[in-house]
Every structure is written in C-alpha cells, then in structure tokens.
Design an enzyme around this catalytic site. Structure first.
Site, PDB file in Angstrom:
ATOM      1  CG  ASP A   1      -2.204   0.791   0.978  1.00 26.28           C
ATOM      2  OD1 ASP A   1      -3.243   0.483   1.580  1.00 26.28           O
ATOM      3  OD2 ASP A   1      -2.136   1.750   0.175  1.00 26.28           O
TER       4      ASP A   1
ATOM      5  CD  GLU B   1      -6.625   5.634   2.961  1.00 27.11           C
ATOM      6  OE1 GLU B   1      -6.387   6.028   1.814  1.00 27.11           O
ATOM      7  OE2 GLU B   1      -5.739   5.148   3.686  1.00 27.11           O
TER       8      GLU B   1
HETATM    9  C1  GLC Z   1      -4.439   4.245  -0.012  1.00 24.30           C
HETATM   10  C2  GLC Z   1      -5.319   3.075   0.369  1.00 24.30           C
HETATM   11  C3  GLC Z   1      -5.447   2.022  -0.699  1.00 24.30           C
HETATM   12  C4  GLC Z   1      -5.299   2.653  -2.074  1.00 24.30           C
HETATM   13  C5  GLC Z   1      -3.894   3.216  -2.189  1.00 24.30           C
HETATM   14  C6  GLC Z   1      -3.700   3.978  -3.504  1.00 24.30           C
HETATM   15  O1  GLC Z   1      -3.730   4.703   1.107  1.00 24.30           O
HETATM   16  O2  GLC Z   1      -5.027   2.414   1.598  1.00 24.30           O
HETATM   17  O3  GLC Z   1      -6.741   1.414  -0.540  1.00 24.30           O
HETATM   18  O4  GLC Z   1      -5.505   1.668  -3.081  1.00 24.30           O
HETATM   19  O5  GLC Z   1      -3.553   4.078  -1.110  1.00 24.30           O
HETATM   20  O6  GLC Z   1      -4.511   5.115  -3.535  1.00 24.30           O
END
Ligand code: GLC
Length: 597
Positions: A291, A485
């Site tokens: 991530d 988030e």
């Molecule tokens: C974010 C999220 C993830 C996402 C990634 C790219 O922090 O946790 O779900 O796909 O970054 O945006």
C-alpha cells in the site's frame, strides 16, 4: 477480452516468453518493474530511464482539466514512455475505481460497497465491475485497486463503507462477482487489504506520519485504521481470509497488503501470511503489491523496511514518491545479499506473467473509443438499479411508503437532499471526497421533483423552514460529511446536533415524516426512529439518486437487507460488544422491510 491464463498463448509459450525476458533483464530493469510511482512524482522520461513497471493515481491524482479525455492522454504518455525502454516491457497504470472511475469528473459513481452489500446481488456487482472497466479502459487504465474485501467488525472505522459487510458469507460472493466483472473486461483487480484490515482494535493505530517523519499516536483520526488485529489465527482464517481464497480461485492475480498489523506485526512484514500461506499454501501465482508508502511503517530504517518487505513476499512497492531512493536501497540490499536475487527474479516473474495475462504485451493501451460511452445513460442505468436495490427500509408505519406521486405537496429538508458530494462520500474526485456539486449526477431532491405528478408541489428548504398544512408530507435527508480512511475514524456515532434539531423541527411541522439517512456506516438513530413514520437507509448512493425516488414512490419495491448488525446505543459498538449486550441489536443483520411495487 477475458483475462485468464487460458486466453493467453499456451502456458509453455507464455512461460518461455517470460523466461526469455527475465534472462535478458539487468538488475536495474528488474527492480524498475518492482517500482510503482505516483503520477505527480515522476516524469515520463524517468519512467523510461528507470524502467518503471507501474504508475498510479492516488485518490484525487487527477490531470487538469479533470476530464476522461485528459486522463486518457495523461496515462498514454506514461505507457508510451515505458515502450521506449530497451525491452519495451509495458507499464500498468493503477487507480482506486472503488465505486466507479470516481476520480474522474463525469464518471458514473456507484453506491459504495456497504450499500452494495445490502443488495446481496453478485450478478449486479459483476455488471458494475464491467461498466467500471469500460470507463477505466477508455482512459488507458488496466489496474483497479478494488475490490476491498474487508470484513469490518467495528463501525467506527473510517473505511467501513469500503467493505460489503461484517459477514464473511455476504462479502465472499460479492467480491467474486466484482473480480469476475473486471477480469472478463480485461482489467486487473487488486483484492485488498490483505489481511484483516477490518479486524483492528480501536486505539491500536500506531501510524507513521510521513510529512513529519515520526510515529503518531491515536487521536480522533487514525484511531483504528491501520491498527492492530488482535485476533487468533483461527479467527483470521475463518473470518478474514476466505474472500481472498475465493477471489484467487476466481482468477484474481493481484493482492494489496494492508497498512494494519496482525498480532503486533505489520502486515507488510508478515512473511508467514504473504509467502507461507498466500503463495505456498494456496499457490497464489499473481503478484503482491504494497500500500501507499506502507513499507516505511515497518521500521525507522528505510533499508530495513525494504529488506523486510521484499523478503516477506512483497513483489511490487507502491513507493509512491522517492523512487530513486527505493531503487538505490533495493539495489544495495541485493548487492549485499540481504535480499537474494532469486527473490527479485520471483517477484519480476510474477509481475511479467500478470502483464502478459492482462494482454499488455499485445495491447499496452486501453480503448479510447470507449470515451464515447463514458458517463453514458446506459452506464448510469446500472448505477440507478444498484441504488434501488441498496436501500434498506427500517420503519414504515401505516404503510406510508410508497408515497403517492399525486400528493398535493412534499416538504423536502436537509442540505444532504441536494448535495452530490454527500451522496458520493469519500474517494470521489478527491481522496476525501467533497461537498456540493463536485461532479455530474442527480440529487435526491431532483429525483423527487422529476418523478412526482405535474400538479404536485415540491418545496425545498435545507433548514426545514416551512409553513405547512396537515396534508403535507415531510421528507428530511440527513447525511455524513464525506471522509476516507483513518480521517473517517469516529468514536461517537450518535447523530450531530444539527441533524437531531432538523428532524425535531420537521416532526413538529409535518403530520407525516419520512427520514432518509446518507451514511457510510450505521449511526445511532434509536430516538429519531421513534420520531419518523418511515426511515430509510440510503448509505452512500453515488451520482444516480433518482434510484431513491424510484423506490420511494413505488416504481420499484424496497428489497435491501442490512449488511451490518444495527446497534441500539454507543455501548453496542464494536460488534463483539453488541453480541454480548443484554439489550441486543436495534436491528439484526439481514433486516429490511419490503414494499409492494
Ligand atoms: C491508499 C489506500 C489504498 C489505495 C492506495 C492507492 O492509502 O489504503 O486502498 O488503493 O492508497 O490510492
């Protein structure tokens, strides 16, 4: 074009192609394939220079102007740059199209997953994925960081709405439907966030503050997101792992690792789960991506972070900013022997095989002819159907619903009744979403205005200021401001004072009162339920809110079922507490009144 190993050259030919490429690749070209950079942090020329394997748009990573055409041009530039490299290995571009290609202005935005969970309709969700895929490929994007197969166990979590349900049995078939829809359309799903991202405990988040380079202790935000799942392996395997296994068996070839921890160890350093279970025990043949800068949360030393994550089984790193530092660090680790070259080769083999399966070597670009269908009425019709099927009717005294289209007058109140941004929630245009007319779509108010008879009056006041008479029917819409988030972690889930006051005011004003709540989670509504004649949960429906008036006025029945057990009070949270609470739930999982058409 269908994404399956079957549809590709025979296995031996495909394997031979990958073997031949791998043999030719330098260490720099291999590590470049393992590097994913966010689009504002790299030039097209550096994509070529550093052999970059993937570029992404994070939430809100939009071009200017933010149009589908500008997106197609932006992504095409990166894809062309990758084809300028010695071996012309195609680049794959990724975005969070978690409820439609929702970064792009004018895209069709579907209900967030908590509403889709209430439909229990895997076929519908497969069709949503197919429409989403068309809008992605129109902009040259082949990789969707979706579906989230989280199983949220605590409704205070800011990402609860990205999950379909608290129940594994509800999540798994819906996740498979979405994965099939993307794969059938030539788009790579990313099943996320591996694993037990929805099983963390309130107050357990120890999050690395990238901007200030230190560890943040919980506050209101990030109190449970990116926290620690203090559960045993039996629970992990019974509750949180099944959707990943099912998605893999349905052909999923990418999994994104969670920021969270399991038993105190960051998932990005969990070799047992990533390599021993996912890759060895299950035989996962795709690749595993990190991530967003999550690798940096493993340890204060970036070198240790990179070594730990790659040796744990991560194959591609969403850096996403300082790609030169990442490439230099991983190169040093290989040269020192801290990361075996065999691990690098295995990671690159997996990445190349997936790019081959997606068909990128034959066709590295999407299909810009699909721009003509972008945001089309046909696409919107699928979203409108999803909205209809996502609505959950909690109360309907004296069968007030469905309403008559020929009622003399409706009094509609609430800012949320006329607010596309609140309807859509987070991950819409910008990472955290926004309020107001942030993109093209229909509000609840316009949906009502369009469906009622020409002699029926629809009066609107956000503040609920009306001179009413006894025949009036009131419709009040309350809504959560958008969040994404950990910014959406919230301890107190009672309704804000302004919503309580608005419902009180409308109760006094109208003889009949319908309450509609837009939210990414169950909110504590026990008192307000008593005040309403009818109460509808509409979740985060997206841009096609006419789907709400379709059902409100009887063109379609209410069919939605709760995808979460509904708490009576704050003390009933999280789910574990609710199961032990003597008063029990306000409504059980699966509750939902129906109406005839
Ligand atoms: C974010 C999220 C993830 C996402 C990634 C790219 O922090 O946790 O779900 O796909 O970054 O945006």
């Amino acid at each position: 074009m269908t994404l399956s190993v079957k549809s590709q050259p025979s296995n031996t030919t495909a394997e031979a192609q990958v073997d031949t490429l791998l043999e030719q690749m330098t260490l720099a070209e291999k590590i470049g394939q393992m590097t994913q950079v966010e689009k504002n942090s790299i030039s097209a020329s550096d994509v070529t220079r550093y052999f970059i394997g993937s570029v992404l748009s994070g939430g809100g990573g939009n071009p200017t102007p933010n149009t589908a055409q500008a997106w197609a041009r932006m992504v095409r530039d990166f894809l062309e740059a990758a084809l300028e490299t010695r071996l012309r290995i195609p680049l794959i571009y990724g975005v969070d199209a978690v409820h439609g290609h929702s970064n792009v202005h004018g895209s069709v935005i579907f209900p967030h997953n908590i509403g889709l969970g209430a439909t229990r309709d895997a076929d519908l969700i497969q069709r949503i994925a197919e429409v989403t895929s068309k809008e992605l490929l129109a902009t040259n994007v082949h990789w969707n960081f979706a579906p989230a197969v989280s199983i949220p166990q605590d409704i205070r979590w800011g990402r609860i709405y990205e999950g379909y349900s608290e129940s594994t049995d509800i999540v798994t078939p819906l996740a498979v439907g979405y994965v099939k829809g993307l794969l059938n359309s030539g788009v790579l799903p990313s099943v996320k966030h591996f694993v037990a991202d929805g099983g963390t405990a309130w107050g357990s988040s120890l999050r690395y503050d990238w901007l200030h380079g230190n560890w943040q202790l919980p506050g209101e935000g990030y109190s449970i997101d990116q926290g620690n799942a203090e559960i045993d392996e039996a629970t992990l395997r019974a509750v949180h792992l099944p959707p990943y296994k099912a998605a893999m068996e349905a052909g999923a070839l990418n999994i994104m690792v969670s920021f969270s921890s399991w038993q105190g160890v960051k998932m990005h350093a969990q070799k047992y789960l990533i390599t021993d279970v996912l890759k060895n025990e299950w035989g996962f043949e795709g690749f595993v991506v990190s991530d967003w800068m999550a690798v940096s949360q493993i340890d204060p030393s970036f070198y240790t972070c990179v070594v730990s994550a790659i040796n744990a089984g991560l194959d591609m790193i969403m850096v996403p900013f300082d790609y030169k530092q990442f490439i230099a660090t991983l190169t040093e680790a290989v040269e020192k022997g801290d990361v075996p070259l065999s691990r690098i080769d295995n990671a690159v083999r997996r990445i190349l095989k997936v790019k081959q399966t997606v068909g990128l070597f034959e066709q590295p670009f999407g299909d810009e002819s699909l721009l003509s269908e972008f945001g089309s009425d046909e696409h919107r019709a699928v979203a409108r159907e999803a909205v209809r099927k996502s609505l959950v009717l909690l109360k309907n005294d004296n069968n007030l619903l469905p309403l008559s289209k020929f009622q003399p007058r409706f009094l509609v109140a609430g800012d949320a009744a006329n607010n596309i941004g609140i309807q859509c929630g987070g991950w819409t245009i910008d990472w955290q979403g926004g309020r107001g007319a942030i993109t093209a779509g229909e509000s609840i108010l316009t949906g009502i205005q369009q469906i009622v008879g020409e002699d029926t009056a629809v009066e609107y006041s956000a503040e609920g200021q009306f001179m009413a008479d006894p025949t009036d029917i009131g419709i009040v819409v309350i809504g959560e401001p958008p969040y994404a988030e950990g910014m959406g972690d919230r301890f107190d889930l009672t309704l804000p004072a302004e919503d309580v006051e608005l419902i009180n005011k409308m109760r006094k004003t109208c003889t009949k009162l319908v309450v509609i709540m837009l939210s990414g989670r169950p909110r504590i509504i026990t008192e307000q339920l008593d005040q309403a004649d009818a109460f509808v949960l509409a979740w985060l429906p997206g841009t096609e809110a006419e789907g709400i008036s379709d059902v409100l006025f009887g063109d379609f029945p209410f069919t939605g079922k709760l995808s979460h057990t509904y708490p009576r009070t704050q003390d009933d949270i999280p789910l574990q507490a609710l199961k032990q609470h003597p008063n029990g739930a306000l409504f059980p999982l699966g509750y939902g009144l129906t109406t005839d058409k």
